[in-house]
Design a protein around this motif. Structure first.
Motif, PDB file in Angstrom:
ATOM      1  N   GLY A  41      37.642  93.970  10.777  1.00  0.00           N
ATOM      2  CA  GLY A  41      38.337  92.981  10.833  1.00  0.00           C
ATOM      3  C   GLY A  41      39.393  92.546   9.943  1.00  0.00           C
ATOM      4  O   GLY A  41      40.272  91.748   9.711  1.00  0.00           O
ATOM      5  N   TRP A  48      42.518  92.401  10.065  1.00  0.00           N
ATOM      6  CA  TRP A  48      43.910  91.687  11.604  1.00  0.00           C
ATOM      7  C   TRP A  48      44.292  90.346  10.862  1.00  0.00           C
ATOM      8  O   TRP A  48      45.518  89.951   9.779  1.00  0.00           O
ATOM      9  N   TYR A  88      38.699  84.461   9.320  1.00  0.00           N
ATOM     10  CA  TYR A  88      39.305  83.873  10.576  1.00  0.00           C
ATOM     11  C   TYR A  88      37.438  84.640  11.013  1.00  0.00           C
ATOM     12  O   TYR A  88      36.772  85.183  10.759  1.00  0.00           O
ATOM     13  N   TRP A  94      36.868  87.266  14.926  1.00  0.00           N
ATOM     14  CA  TRP A  94      37.580  87.938  15.879  1.00  0.00           C
ATOM     15  C   TRP A  94      36.053  88.208  16.790  1.00  0.00           C
ATOM     16  O   TRP A  94      34.838  88.903  16.720  1.00  0.00           O
ATOM     17  N   THR A 105      35.458  90.211  19.573  1.00  0.00           N
ATOM     18  CA  THR A 105      35.355  90.925  20.670  1.00  0.00           C
ATOM     19  C   THR A 105      34.920  91.806  21.207  1.00  0.00           C
ATOM     20  O   THR A 105      33.104  92.096  21.005  1.00  0.00           O
ATOM     21  N   LEU A 159      48.734  93.141  17.501  1.00  0.00           N
ATOM     22  CA  LEU A 159      48.097  91.650  18.099  1.00  0.00           C
ATOM     23  C   LEU A 159      49.198  90.856  18.327  1.00  0.00           C
ATOM     24  O   LEU A 159      50.413  91.098  17.178  1.00  0.00           O
ATOM     25  N   SER A 206      49.503  86.111  18.151  1.00  0.00           N
ATOM     26  CA  SER A 206      49.356  84.783  17.081  1.00  0.00           C
ATOM     27  C   SER A 206      50.532  83.328  17.975  1.00  0.00           C
ATOM     28  O   SER A 206      51.476  83.542  17.110  1.00  0.00           O
ATOM     29  N   TYR A 224      45.978  87.025  19.965  1.00  0.00           N
ATOM     30  CA  TYR A 224      44.831  88.639  20.982  1.00  0.00           C
ATOM     31  C   TYR A 224      44.919  89.404  20.076  1.00  0.00           C
ATOM     32  O   TYR A 224      46.047  89.715  19.680  1.00  0.00           O
ATOM     33  N   ARG A 225      43.878  90.433  19.750  1.00  0.00           N
ATOM     34  CA  ARG A 225      44.451  91.535  18.876  1.00  0.00           C
ATOM     35  C   ARG A 225      43.321  92.652  19.912  1.00  0.00           C
ATOM     36  O   ARG A 225      42.279  92.524  20.035  1.00  0.00           O
ATOM     37  N   VAL A 256      40.784  85.947  18.499  1.00  0.00           N
ATOM     38  CA  VAL A 256      41.001  85.719  17.429  1.00  0.00           C
ATOM     39  C   VAL A 256      41.440  84.487  17.004  1.00  0.00           C
ATOM     40  O   VAL A 256      42.654  83.875  17.932  1.00  0.00           O
TER      41      VAL A 256
END
Length: 265
Positions: free
Chosen positions: A20, A23, A49, A51, A53, A219, A221, A236-237, A258
């Motif tokens: 994490g 990112w 953050y 995520w 996932t 990624l 954003s 998105y990652r 994310v």
């Protein structure tokens, strides 16, 4: 829950939270509005953050148990999480920036076993990652800002499998721990849009068989500058890692939306 399902789920949950900070590290390098490269002094930022996932791949982190295929959605990953601690900080001075981030997480899962000899299994997975990176801003104008750089990402996975006895006085405890470091090179591009809006596109690649065989991520954003100090981000990652050491295998791809908030002071 079967033993195989419990083990797969714990392995996947571990993967969800292992990287994490990477990112957050990528996003926090670029402001919603690029900072002047000749600023009078250093600036600092911290990022929090989340995520959501999903995880796909193959893992064998408790040999001699066989490799397990992983195909889990975010809701499956979230169920087994005990907790996680994450922190990321960046200092920028002129064209240079230094980043340090780290994370610890733990998940515990279990299942019921059939047969007279064992009653249940429990699996505890702990993981830690720490990353240090240096970046250099190679280009900046009123619209674009491009950073390139590299660093090292340290990984540590620590698993414990406990099989509890039933009628017979049999009990199995098995532990497995792995640590490695991946050299990373990458780039980040920031694009200023109208008003407080901006875009970030970032990616890196590493491993090169020095630690893992290969690791890479990408990624994108959309960012909104709420104020001079606070920027909100959504995107998105996707992150992939392939690490192998004998019968130990950790080859997974994590991907999902994310959201983040970066505070500067």
């Amino acid at each position: 829950m079967s033993g195989a399902t419990a083990r797969d789920l714990a392995i996947a949950t571990m993967a969800a939270f292992l990287c994490g900070p990477a990112w957050a590290s990528d996003l926090q390098q670029l402001n919603a509005i690029p900072a002047p490269v000749l600023a009078s002094g250093p600036s600092f930022s911290v990022t929090s953050y989340a995520w959501a996932t999903a995880i796909d791949g193959k893992s064998a982190t408790l040999p001699p148990l066989p490799a397990a295929d992983i195909n889990l959605r975010f809701r499956d990953v979230l169920k087994e999480l005990n907790g996680a601690l994450m922190a990321s900080a960046e200092m920028r001075s002129g064209r240079w920036s230094i980043l340090v981030d780290g994370q610890f997480s733990q998940v515990t899962t279990g299942g019921t076993l059939s047969g007279p000899f064992f009653s249940a299994l429990k699996l505890r997975s702990q993981n830690t990652t720490v990353q240090g990176s240096v970046f250099y801003r190679v280009y900046e104008d009123a619209v674009l800002a491009l950073d390139v750089g590299g660093g090292i990402r340290f990984w540590n996975l620590n698993n414990k499998l406990e099989i509890l006895p039933s009628l017979a006085n049999l009990r199995i405890d098995h532990r497995e721990s792995k640590m490695w470091a991946d050299p990373i090179v990458g780039a980040r591009l920031g694009v200023t849009l109208a008003g407080p809006w901006s875009l970030t596109v970032a990616g890196d690649i590493g491993g090169f068989s020095a630690g893992s065989r290969l690791t890479w991520q990408g990624l994108g954003s959309v960012n909104y500058a709420w104020s001079e100090s606070l920027t909100l981000k959504a995107g998105y990652r996707i992150l992939h890692v392939d690490y192998r050491d004998g019968r130990f295998l950790y080859a997974v791809t994590q991907h999902g939306p994310v959201v983040a908030a970066t505070y500067r002071f």
